[in-house]
Structure formats: C-alpha cells, structure tokens
Design a protein around this motif. Structure first.
Motif, PDB file in Angstrom:
ATOM      1  N   THR A 152      -6.682   6.499   9.970  1.00  0.00           N
ATOM      2  CA  THR A 152      -5.750   6.526  11.106  1.00  0.00           C
ATOM      3  C   THR A 152      -5.718   5.119  11.707  1.00  0.00           C
ATOM      4  O   THR A 152      -6.319   4.840  12.733  1.00  0.00           O
ATOM      5  CB  THR A 152      -6.185   7.566  12.161  1.00  0.00           C
ATOM      6  N   SER A 153      -4.959   4.264  11.000  1.00  0.00           N
ATOM      7  CA  SER A 153      -5.006   2.828  11.281  1.00  0.00           C
ATOM      8  C   SER A 153      -4.565   2.454  12.683  1.00  0.00           C
ATOM      9  O   SER A 153      -5.187   1.634  13.344  1.00  0.00           O
ATOM     10  CB  SER A 153      -4.090   2.091  10.309  1.00  0.00           C
ATOM     11  N   ASN A 154      -3.435   3.063  13.121  1.00  0.00           N
ATOM     12  CA  ASN A 154      -2.800   2.537  14.318  1.00  0.00           C
ATOM     13  C   ASN A 154      -3.042   3.368  15.579  1.00  0.00           C
ATOM     14  O   ASN A 154      -2.393   3.186  16.589  1.00  0.00           O
ATOM     15  CB  ASN A 154      -1.298   2.360  14.076  1.00  0.00           C
ATOM     16  N   ASN A 203       0.821  -1.207   0.000  1.00  0.00           N
ATOM     17  CA  ASN A 203       0.000   0.000   0.000  1.00  0.00           C
ATOM     18  C   ASN A 203       0.856   1.259   0.000  1.00  0.00           C
ATOM     19  O   ASN A 203       0.446   2.297  -0.503  1.00  0.00           O
ATOM     20  CB  ASN A 203      -0.953  -0.040   1.204  1.00  0.00           C
ATOM     21  N   ALA A 204       2.057   1.171   0.572  1.00  0.00           N
ATOM     22  CA  ALA A 204       2.952   2.328   0.555  1.00  0.00           C
ATOM     23  C   ALA A 204       3.295   2.684  -0.893  1.00  0.00           C
ATOM     24  O   ALA A 204       3.270   3.865  -1.284  1.00  0.00           O
ATOM     25  CB  ALA A 204       4.219   2.014   1.351  1.00  0.00           C
ATOM     26  N   ALA A 205       3.576   1.667  -1.708  1.00  0.00           N
ATOM     27  CA  ALA A 205       3.867   1.892  -3.129  1.00  0.00           C
ATOM     28  C   ALA A 205       2.631   2.434  -3.842  1.00  0.00           C
ATOM     29  O   ALA A 205       2.734   3.287  -4.729  1.00  0.00           O
ATOM     30  CB  ALA A 205       4.334   0.586  -3.777  1.00  0.00           C
ATOM     31  N   PHE A 248      -5.631  -0.019  -0.434  1.00  0.00           N
ATOM     32  CA  PHE A 248      -5.519  -0.783   0.805  1.00  0.00           C
ATOM     33  C   PHE A 248      -4.483  -1.897   0.647  1.00  0.00           C
ATOM     34  O   PHE A 248      -4.003  -2.160  -0.451  1.00  0.00           O
ATOM     35  CB  PHE A 248      -6.879  -1.342   1.248  1.00  0.00           C
ATOM     36  N   SER A 249      -4.157  -2.542   1.774  1.00  0.00           N
ATOM     37  CA  SER A 249      -3.109  -3.575   1.780  1.00  0.00           C
ATOM     38  C   SER A 249      -3.679  -4.952   1.466  1.00  0.00           C
ATOM     39  O   SER A 249      -4.821  -5.248   1.810  1.00  0.00           O
ATOM     40  CB  SER A 249      -2.439  -3.645   3.160  1.00  0.00           C
ATOM     41  N   GLY A 250      -2.842  -5.810   0.884  1.00  0.00           N
ATOM     42  CA  GLY A 250      -3.256  -7.182   0.607  1.00  0.00           C
ATOM     43  C   GLY A 250      -3.076  -8.100   1.801  1.00  0.00           C
ATOM     44  O   GLY A 250      -3.752  -9.126   1.926  1.00  0.00           O
ATOM     45  N   ASP A 251      -2.149  -7.730   2.709  1.00  0.00           N
ATOM     46  CA  ASP A 251      -1.769  -8.663   3.777  1.00  0.00           C
ATOM     47  C   ASP A 251      -2.224  -8.223   5.160  1.00  0.00           C
ATOM     48  O   ASP A 251      -1.675  -8.654   6.164  1.00  0.00           O
ATOM     49  CB  ASP A 251      -0.256  -8.900   3.757  1.00  0.00           C
ATOM     50  N   LYS A 252      -3.198  -7.345   5.227  1.00  0.00           N
ATOM     51  CA  LYS A 252      -3.790  -7.017   6.524  1.00  0.00           C
ATOM     52  C   LYS A 252      -5.101  -7.806   6.621  1.00  0.00           C
ATOM     53  O   LYS A 252      -5.082  -9.026   6.524  1.00  0.00           O
ATOM     54  CB  LYS A 252      -3.965  -5.501   6.658  1.00  0.00           C
ATOM     55  N   LEU A 253      -6.242  -7.124   6.778  1.00  0.00           N
ATOM     56  CA  LEU A 253      -7.481  -7.888   6.976  1.00  0.00           C
ATOM     57  C   LEU A 253      -7.967  -8.629   5.723  1.00  0.00           C
ATOM     58  O   LEU A 253      -8.824  -9.502   5.817  1.00  0.00           O
ATOM     59  CB  LEU A 253      -8.592  -6.975   7.514  1.00  0.00           C
ATOM     60  N   ASP A 293      -8.678   7.900  -1.289  1.00  0.00           N
ATOM     61  CA  ASP A 293      -8.990   7.404   0.047  1.00  0.00           C
ATOM     62  C   ASP A 293      -8.096   6.200   0.379  1.00  0.00           C
ATOM     63  O   ASP A 293      -8.298   5.103  -0.159  1.00  0.00           O
ATOM     64  CB  ASP A 293     -10.485   7.009   0.064  1.00  0.00           C
ATOM     65  N   ASP A 294      -7.091   6.429   1.235  1.00  0.00           N
ATOM     66  CA  ASP A 294      -6.228   5.327   1.695  1.00  0.00           C
ATOM     67  C   ASP A 294      -6.909   4.717   2.915  1.00  0.00           C
ATOM     68  O   ASP A 294      -6.884   5.300   3.996  1.00  0.00           O
ATOM     69  CB  ASP A 294      -4.836   5.871   2.046  1.00  0.00           C
ATOM     70  N   VAL A 295      -7.521   3.550   2.739  1.00  0.00           N
ATOM     71  CA  VAL A 295      -8.276   2.949   3.845  1.00  0.00           C
ATOM     72  C   VAL A 295      -7.414   2.009   4.693  1.00  0.00           C
ATOM     73  O   VAL A 295      -7.919   1.340   5.585  1.00  0.00           O
ATOM     74  CB  VAL A 295      -9.566   2.236   3.361  1.00  0.00           C
TER      75      VAL A 295
HETATM   76  C1  LIG Z   1      -0.618  -0.166   6.699  1.00  0.00           C
HETATM   77  C2  LIG Z   1      -0.959   1.129   6.040  1.00  0.00           C
HETATM   78  C3  LIG Z   1      -0.226   1.591   4.942  1.00  0.00           C
HETATM   79  C4  LIG Z   1       0.957   0.856   4.422  1.00  0.00           C
HETATM   80  O1  LIG Z   1       0.549  -0.331   3.833  1.00  0.00           O
HETATM   81  P1  LIG Z   1       1.613  -1.452   3.446  1.00  0.00           P
HETATM   82  O2  LIG Z   1       0.824  -2.445   2.676  1.00  0.00           O
HETATM   83  O3  LIG Z   1       2.179  -1.963   4.723  1.00  0.00           O
HETATM   84  O4  LIG Z   1       2.669  -0.795   2.615  1.00  0.00           O
HETATM   85  C5  LIG Z   1      -0.599   2.783   4.350  1.00  0.00           C
HETATM   86  N1  LIG Z   1      -1.641   3.480   4.821  1.00  0.00           N
HETATM   87  C6  LIG Z   1      -2.366   3.062   5.887  1.00  0.00           C
HETATM   88  C7  LIG Z   1      -3.488   3.917   6.368  1.00  0.00           C
HETATM   89  C8  LIG Z   1      -2.051   1.875   6.529  1.00  0.00           C
HETATM   90  O5  LIG Z   1      -2.758   1.454   7.587  1.00  0.00           O
END
Ligand SMILES: *Cc1c(COP(=O)(O)O)cnc(C)c1O
Length: 445
Positions: free
Chosen positions: A214-216, A140-142, A278-283, A244-246
């Motif tokens: 605000t994920s974390n 997701n960073a990329a 969004f990320s592939g390896d989170k939820l 929208d970065d979810v």
């Molecule tokens: C985890 C996260 C990222 C980064 O995602 P990766 O897949 O780890 O690169 C970017 N934005 C948000 C809001 C995140 O929670």
C-alpha cells in the motif's frame, strides 16, 4: 459571411511569415491553412494582418519546440511523478547516450549471433536481490499485467481487501485483474487480514496469492497483515504462487536515514515469494522500468509470453538500468544516485546551500526551514527536514509562472505569500544555474 472577406489568403500569410527562411514551405502552408480555418470558424473580429502573421509564427515555433524540457525540481518532492520521478545518475545518463545509436541490445557480441535482451541486467539483479531469475519490462504496471497474463488467466487471484488499491494514474488492482482475465477473490477486511483468510479462500481454480504494497497510504491502529513468509508458506502448501508487488521497493534500508521502512527487495526475496516486482524509477533511482525477480520456473513463462514483446524495454533504458545497478554492486549508490544523495543529504549542508544562494542573490531572499517528501507513491506522510530559499511576493503565482518559462524551467512551491525553493530536491550540480536563473528573472518588476 462578410467577415470572412477580411481573412487574408494562405499565400499572403506564408509570404509574410518570418519562419519562411528557415522552416520548410509545406509546414508553414499547413499552419497558415489551419489559422485561416480557425478564423472562419470563430465569431471574433478578424485581427490586423500583422497580428495574424505574428500568430502564425508563434504556432510554427510552438510546433517545433518540445514542451518536454529540462526542469530544476525545487518542489521538495524528491520523486515527483510529473517531473519524471527519479533523476538519473551521471553514469546512467552517459550509458544512455553511449547506447543511443546502434547497440548490442539483442545481440551476443561474443558468439556473433542474436542475443537475449534481458541478459544485460539479469546477473546483476540476481546478485543484488538474491533471486534465482530476473526480467525487466517497461514499468511495474506492465510487470503486474504480464505476471497475471502468464499465470492467472481464467483463474482466481486472492488479494487482501486492504490491498485492492489504486496505485495512482487510474491504475487499480481490481481493474488490472479484470483486464488480464483473472478473477479477483478478496479476503479479510479493510484493516485486518490473516494468513488463514487466504488459506480458506484457496480452491482448485486459484492461481496465486497477490500481495500489493500500500504504497501511497498507510492504515494505522487496529490493523493486521500476515508476514510475507507466512503467505509464501500457505501458497507453497497449496501448490499456488505467491506474487509480491512491493511497489517502489528498495535495495537500501531507508530506516537508516530516518524514514519508515519501505520493503527491502532482498528481504522480500528471502521471505520466499515466487515472484517479486517493483519499479525502476522510484527508490531504485533508475530509469522507468518494471523489475521482476524470483524463482526461475515462475519467471520463465513471463519471458516467453506474447505480451513480453509489447512490454520490452528500450536499449537506452537498459543501459541506464545497468549503470544504476552497477552503483549498488560497487556500494556507491548513496553517492552516485541522485535520489539517495537527496535522501541522505544532511540538513546542515542543505542550510549552507540555501544560505550561499540567498547571500549571492541578496535582498529580499530569505532562508527558512521546510519539510521535503519522498513522493513517487512511497513513504506516505513521511517528511525529511530541509531548507528552502524563499522569495516573498504579493503575487507568488506570477513568479512561479515566469520561472516555468525559463531554460531550464524551475518548478517551485507557493506558501505564505512567498515562493519556496526546497534545496533538497535540487541537484547540488544545479545550484549555480538555479542561482543564475533567479538572478536574471527576479526581482520581478
Ligand atoms: C508505483 C506502483 C506501481 C506502478 O509502478 P509503475 O512503475 O509506476 O508502473 C504498482 N504497484 C505499486 C504497489 C506501486 O507503488
């Protein structure tokens, strides 16, 4: 100077190495040279010859043994970033292996000519999210970097003050913006930002409104963020994009399983943002990937951007991602995908698993309630009730150190003069090998 006379020659060490029968000569020579060079640099007494040979053999073994090894995750953190985040489904693992050699990753087998890398997952992603178009990159960073590079170089990006955050691993939204050549325009305050704050900041130089989950962490109390639909409408009105970065994102509603809402990707697509990532390896529970969905005309410039070549995903990752998405399409994600098995595991069932292990292991093992966390930068502060297998010991750090050296390595948690093995983060299929490992290692004498 005198001391160096006690250092054996490289030839003597190589001739005595136990590795000489199964490791190429040149590799042993290189390691022996390094050892002699280290000895010359050091001021410590030169060890006995046999000790030096043993040291050489350890170096050779370490060089040839991967420090990346399979782990049983008994930490109780379900998406543990240091342990590779989401464990893959069996189907995803099989798909990776099946495509590990030659694979039609960029080849159209029907037409017999070059194909599109992303074509393998685009239709499923559109089906599952309701989006018009989709694209996949390394993480997701990329994805964020690519979106900014394609749409915002030399232009302004509006971000709420409360969302100009650090995601982790040093990934900070303001830094990423600067890196991509965009200019950050912060609006609102840390705790309250309104749609009118965004609207007031729009100039002819504005490229987009960027919302970042605000994920974390979580702000509580006197807080306000506008609804996504409101911001998409503001963006549309002014002819700019809403990105929208979810973060984690999810295709299944976590509130059904006693957790606070994480952004549901389908809902965010329906709310009208032009691009959602969004990320592939989170939820999602798949391989490391950055998934980008949204309007076709907003995504097209990403697909043709030169950075896309640098961010493209590997054939095995693509195979695992498709297999993961297929589970959602079949409606079997909860039973197929480990992260969902872990989230939905019933506490009574977890207690039974811990009790069975404790019963098999005997004294002094105990079973105690504990709390698991989802982790992976999602659901901060949220816990799931769980059960742990507990091993009381005056030096629990000795136990965890020993367990980390096993095959597979076991990573557990220390609390109250005991080692805790939270069964929620252990795959049920691993119970037996965890039990076998604990039986052979412990009690520690
Ligand atoms: C985890 C996260 C990222 C980064 O995602 P990766 O897949 O780890 O690169 C970017 N934005 C948000 C809001 C995140 O929670």
């Amino acid at each position: 100077m005198n001391r160096n006379r006690h250092i054996p020659s490289v030839e003597q060490l190589v001739a005595a190495s136990h590795a000489r029968h199964h490791v190429p000569h040149a590799l042993i020579v290189a390691q022996a040279r390094q050892l002699c060079a280290d000895l010359r640099m050091s001021t410590a007494a030169i060890p006995e010859f046999s000790e030096l040979v043993a040291r050489l053999d350890v170096h050779i073994t370490q060089l040839l043994t991967s420090s990346q090894r399979p782990v049983v995750n008994a930490t109780g953190v379900l998406l543990q970033t240091n342990l590779g985040r989401a464990p893959l489904s069996v189907a995803a693992q099989q798909a990776m292996l099946a495509n590990a050699a030659a694979s039609s990753i960029e080849y159209d087998l029907d037409a017999g000519r070059r194909g599109e890398r992303n074509q393998h997952v685009t239709p499923l992603l559109c089906h599952l999210t309701g989006a018009e178009a989709a694209l996949v990159v390394n993480n997701n960073a990329a994805a964020i970097l690519l979106i900014l590079a394609a749409h915002a170089v030399g232009r302004e990006v509006i971000v709420s003050r409360g969302q100009a955050v650090e995601i982790g691993g040093g990934f900070r939204i303001p830094d990423v913006l600067r890196q991509s050549g965009a200019t950050l325009v912060e609006v609102g305050t840390t705790n309250r930002t309104y749609a009118r704050d965004y609207a007031a900041a729009i100039t002819p130089h504005t490229a987009m409104i960027l919302t970042v989950h605000t994920s974390n962490f979580r702000l509580q109390g006197f807080v306000h963020e506008p609804a996504m639909g409101e911001l998409s409408a503001v963006a549309r009105e002014h002819g700019i994009l809403h990105v929208d970065d979810v973060g984690s994102g999810t295709l299944l509603d976590v509130t059904r399983y006693g957790l606070t809402a994480e952004p549901l990707v389908q809902t965010r697509v329906a709310a009208g943002a032009d691009i959602i990532c969004f990320s592939g390896d989170k939820l999602l529970g798949g391989p490391q990937a950055g998934i980008i969905v949204g309007r076709a005309d907003a995504i097209r410039p990403l697909a043709t951007h030169p950075l896309m070549r640098a961010f493209r995903i590997d054939k095995t990752t693509m195979a695992a991602l498709h297999a993961t998405l297929r589970s959602y399409a079949h409606g079997t994600a909860i039973t197929d995908i480990p992260i969902w098995q872990m989230i939905t595991a019933d506490a009574d069932h977890l207690q039974q698993r811990a009790q069975r292990l404790a019963h098999d292991l005997g004294h002094p093992w105990q079973v105690r309630p504990c709390q698991s966390t989802v982790g992976g930068g999602s659901l901060p502060g949220e816990t799931l009730p769980s059960w742990a297998l507990v091993y009381p010991h005056p030096h629990p750090e000795h136990i965890t150190a020993l367990l980390r050296q096993q095959q597979p390595a076991v990573v557990a948690r220390i609390a109250d003069h005991a080692v805790w093995f939270d069964v929620r983060s252990v795959l049920p299929a691993d119970d037996d090998r965890l039990g076998a490992c604990l039986r052979t290692c412990l009690p520690l004498t």
